[in-house]
Enzyme design. Sequence first.
Site, PDB file in Angstrom:
ATOM      1  CB  SER A 145      -0.898   0.011   1.239  1.00 35.91           C
ATOM      2  OG  SER A 145      -1.543   1.260   1.409  1.00 35.91           O
ATOM      3  CE1 TYR A 158      -4.418  -1.846   5.104  1.00 33.60           C
ATOM      4  CE2 TYR A 158      -3.369   0.272   4.647  1.00 33.60           C
ATOM      5  CZ  TYR A 158      -3.989  -0.889   4.204  1.00 33.60           C
ATOM      6  OH  TYR A 158      -4.177  -1.080   2.857  1.00 33.60           O
TER       7      TYR A 158
END
Length: 315
Positions: A145, A158
Amino acid sequence: MKRTNIHPELVVVTGAGSGIGRAIALRFAAAGAHVVVSDLNRDSAAATEAMIHARGRRACAARLDVTDPSAWEAFARDVLADHGVPDVLVNNAGMLVSGAFVDLTPADWDRQLSVNLLGVVHGCRVFGQQMIDNGKRGHIVNIASAAAFTPTPVMSAYSVSKAGVKMLTECLRLEFGPKGIGVSAICPGVINTNIGEHAVTVGVDEELVARGKELTRRVQDAAAKLPFSPLSPDLVARAAQRAVRYDLAVVPVRAEAWLGYFLLRIAPGVNRRIAQPLDVERIERVGRRVLRLIDPTSSEPAGAQAISAPIEVSR
């Protein structure tokens, strides 16, 4: 860039029951590969399999809990017995835990890291070993990501998980490269998926969570109607294919991901402060503006005041 000589005939994709994983499975299948579609939800995997079959291509579905090392072992043995050694493994399965750092419990961290990071570790280990033992060229694609290189408030778990995926990828390139196995990290920015719908939000009022999800859904629905699909999961699927074709190390997807990628190198202090001013009210305002930009006819739901977390619609 130099092309590799890998022509994928067998591809394994995790988390392929929806979103980015489904787009990747469809794209590799369209290119002629037999795709093993795996997902925690067997029905979702079967739906992707059916979509591939409807297009006259080859696929099979399987249930896989990426957090379970023994499930990975059994899954890899079944793939080997039924189809052979994969040419490409795509570690895509992931989820989002968000919340202020002090509100996150050890269980929250375990949940986030066991899926996003250790799930990738297990996949690289079992299928990497198969590729090494087989002695032929192969490729592993890990979906990370833009959060891997741009820190974001209330998303520490995350971001840590995705930064770990990126670093694991770069370490494995050094180990696996001499054995003929490429390893790539794909780092998407904002992409239209359901990761926010299934996110775990910690320490936030449930009513605000519901408002945030509703606004996210409206943005996604509006974006899906646009002819040029600026948030399409297929952007990530194309990046995955490109990574295999040219053995790329890190592939940002979308402008915001490229911005973070370069700022990390040329202006790390700026990169660290990009998301610092964000709060839930500002995020909501941004979400409303995006919705109005995409769909000028949209009307704001009455009473909407704040949302619980960023409009995090990417992997």
